[in-house]
Design a protein around this motif. Structure first.
Motif, PDB file in Angstrom:
ATOM      1  N   GLN A   4       0.911  -1.135  -0.030  1.00 53.87           N
ATOM      2  CA  GLN A   4       0.102   0.015  -0.032  1.00 53.87           C
ATOM      3  C   GLN A   4       0.991   1.293   0.069  1.00 53.87           C
ATOM      4  O   GLN A   4       1.823   1.276   0.835  1.00 53.87           O
ATOM      5  N   PRO A   5       0.502   2.282  -1.137  1.00 52.54           N
ATOM      6  CA  PRO A   5       1.441   3.639  -0.947  1.00 52.54           C
ATOM      7  C   PRO A   5       0.979   4.193   0.523  1.00 52.54           C
ATOM      8  O   PRO A   5       0.116   4.214   0.809  1.00 52.54           O
ATOM      9  N   THR A   6       2.131   4.891   0.880  1.00 49.61           N
ATOM     10  CA  THR A   6       1.900   5.621   2.144  1.00 49.61           C
ATOM     11  C   THR A   6       2.373   6.990   2.164  1.00 49.61           C
ATOM     12  O   THR A   6       3.501   7.021   1.162  1.00 49.61           O
ATOM     13  N   GLY A   7       2.167   7.796   2.829  1.00 46.56           N
ATOM     14  CA  GLY A   7       2.644   9.151   3.122  1.00 46.56           C
ATOM     15  C   GLY A   7       2.943   9.739   1.683  1.00 46.56           C
ATOM     16  O   GLY A   7       1.652  10.199   0.985  1.00 46.56           O
ATOM     17  N   VAL A   8       4.270  10.299   1.419  1.00 53.29           N
ATOM     18  CA  VAL A   8       4.184  11.021   0.066  1.00 53.29           C
ATOM     19  C   VAL A   8       3.857  10.546  -0.959  1.00 53.29           C
ATOM     20  O   VAL A   8       3.294  10.861  -1.929  1.00 53.29           O
ATOM     21  N   ALA A  13       0.063  10.403  -5.640  1.00 52.14           N
ATOM     22  CA  ALA A  13      -1.071   9.651  -6.490  1.00 52.14           C
ATOM     23  C   ALA A  13      -2.369  10.332  -6.491  1.00 52.14           C
ATOM     24  O   ALA A  13      -2.686  10.777  -7.600  1.00 52.14           O
ATOM     25  N   ILE A  14      -2.586  10.982  -5.499  1.00 54.39           N
ATOM     26  CA  ILE A  14      -3.855  11.798  -5.304  1.00 54.39           C
ATOM     27  C   ILE A  14      -3.763  12.920  -5.926  1.00 54.39           C
ATOM     28  O   ILE A  14      -4.938  13.429  -6.823  1.00 54.39           O
TER      29      ILE A  14
END
Length: 128
Positions: A4-8, A13-14
């Motif tokens: 899962q992508p986290t943080g930065v 991505a958003i």
């Protein structure tokens, strides 16, 4: 490790998705504006044509057909069956052409027999 992508990475991505949606919206707006501009440009050309027709008719003393802004004429008058008003307009046009094109230029269409070479009729303006 987590997939899962986290943080930065997640924030990036958003923001990238948001930037893509903004670009799509701007592209649609530009296409809409271009279409509207083309429509308005066509309307300007049509209105300029009506203005030229109206002013020319007024200056030549012809009766111009009443044309409404925003509507195109649905039916043109038949050229094969001239009406009395059309005959008057044609006669007025002939006289204006005779006056400006012949009388005003030393009767260059007038034959030795006094007949108009342009219309084939006897000259009604005289040869003076």
């Amino acid at each position: 490790m987590s997939t899962q992508p986290t943080g930065v990475t997640q924030e990036h991505a958003i923001l990238t998705r948001h930037l893509g949606s903004v670009q799509d919206r701007v592209s649609r707006l530009l296409c809409d504006k271009e279409s509207e501009l083309q429509t308005l440009s066509g309307e300007i050309v049509r209105l300029r044509g009506l203005l030229v027709l109206s002013r020319t008719s007024m200056l030549w003393g012809l009766s111009a057909p009443l044309m409404r802004v925003g509507r195109r004429p649905t039916k043109r008058p038949s050229l094969e069956q001239p009406t009395a008003a059309r005959q008057e307009d044609l006669e007025a046009s002939r006289k204006a052409i005779c006056q400006t094109g012949c009388t005003g230029h030393a009767h260059h269409w007038l034959s030795d027999e006094g007949q108009c070479r342009w219309s084939g009729r006897p000259c009604d303006a005289g040869g003076d």
